[in-house]
Design a protein around this motif. Structure first.
Motif, mmCIF file in Angstrom:
data_model
loop_
_atom_site.group_PDB
_atom_site.id
_atom_site.type_symbol
_atom_site.label_atom_id
_atom_site.label_comp_id
_atom_site.label_asym_id
_atom_site.label_seq_id
_atom_site.Cartn_x
_atom_site.Cartn_y
_atom_site.Cartn_z
ATOM 1 N N GLY A 9 28.284 -29.389 109.158
ATOM 2 C CA GLY A 9 28.814 -28.606 108.065
ATOM 3 C C GLY A 9 29.171 -29.469 106.873
ATOM 4 O O GLY A 9 29.111 -30.697 106.922
ATOM 5 N N ARG A 38 29.895 -16.961 112.909
ATOM 6 C CA ARG A 38 30.695 -17.530 111.832
ATOM 7 C C ARG A 38 31.923 -16.659 111.583
ATOM 8 O O ARG A 38 31.923 -15.460 111.880
ATOM 9 C CB ARG A 38 29.872 -17.671 110.549
ATOM 10 N N THR A 91 29.966 -18.946 103.211
ATOM 11 C CA THR A 91 31.105 -19.811 103.487
ATOM 12 C C THR A 91 31.894 -19.299 104.688
ATOM 13 O O THR A 91 32.309 -18.142 104.722
ATOM 14 C CB THR A 91 32.014 -19.901 102.257
ATOM 15 N N VAL A 93 33.577 -20.853 108.900
ATOM 16 C CA VAL A 93 33.494 -21.792 110.012
ATOM 17 C C VAL A 93 32.411 -21.267 110.954
ATOM 18 O O VAL A 93 32.428 -20.099 111.336
ATOM 19 C CB VAL A 93 34.828 -21.937 110.750
ATOM 20 N N TYR A 94 31.498 -22.141 111.306
ATOM 21 C CA TYR A 94 30.368 -21.759 112.152
ATOM 22 C C TYR A 94 30.590 -22.288 113.570
ATOM 23 O O TYR A 94 30.943 -23.458 113.761
ATOM 24 C CB TYR A 94 29.068 -22.311 111.582
ATOM 25 N N THR A 118 32.395 -25.795 112.810
ATOM 26 C CA THR A 118 32.154 -26.706 111.698
ATOM 27 C C THR A 118 32.194 -25.902 110.405
ATOM 28 O O THR A 118 31.621 -24.817 110.317
ATOM 29 C CB THR A 118 30.800 -27.446 111.865
ATOM 30 N N GLN A 119 32.904 -26.437 109.422
ATOM 31 C CA GLN A 119 33.136 -25.709 108.177
ATOM 32 C C GLN A 119 31.917 -25.826 107.265
ATOM 33 O O GLN A 119 31.429 -26.933 107.004
ATOM 34 C CB GLN A 119 34.360 -26.263 107.454
ATOM 35 N N THR A 121 30.947 -24.689 103.389
ATOM 36 C CA THR A 121 31.454 -24.172 102.132
ATOM 37 C C THR A 121 30.342 -24.215 101.101
ATOM 38 O O THR A 121 29.763 -25.275 100.858
ATOM 39 C CB THR A 121 32.658 -24.983 101.639
#
Length: 124
Positions: A9, A38, A91, A93-94, A118-119, A121
């Protein structure tokens, strides 16, 4: 119990790309279908994509179809999510997770173990 570690990410501009990885522990990885979900702030976790045990079948949410590609490498116990043409609405968190049972690839309750996420953005 399966342990999962998501990575890849980051911050990207709209229209850009990222490739997420999910490394799984355990010798039974190849027997599980895997999914990516997500969760954006203030929203419920939502289905993104899934892949069956050998990679022959893939499934996508309408919102990412044509932009995201899920794949897996059973020799490396890893599932990937290639994300192209990213939008600010991507956008979140996945998370990745192994799926239990058959069918219903888009249902959160079919997935029992989750990594830390994992973020991702996407800036406009």
């Amino acid at each position: 119990q399966v342990q999962l570690v998501e990575s890849g990410g980051g911050l990207v501009q709209a229209g850009g790309s990222l490739r997420l990885s999910c490394a799984a522990s355990g010798r039974t990885f190849s027997s599980y279908a895997m999914g990516w979900f997500r969760q954006a702030p203030g929203k419920e976790r939502e289905f993104v994509a899934a892949i069956n045990w050998n990679g022959d079948n893939t499934y996508y949410a309408d919102s990412v179809k044509g932009r995201y590609t899920i794949s897996r490498d059973n020799a490396k116990n890893t599932v990937y999510l290639q994300m192209d043409s990213l939008k600010p609405t991507d956008t979140a968190v996945y998370y990745c997770a192994p799926k239990s049972g058959s069918g219903y690839y888009d249902r959160t309750y079919k997935y029992g173990y989750w990594g830390q996420g994992t973020q991702v953005t996407v800036s406009s």
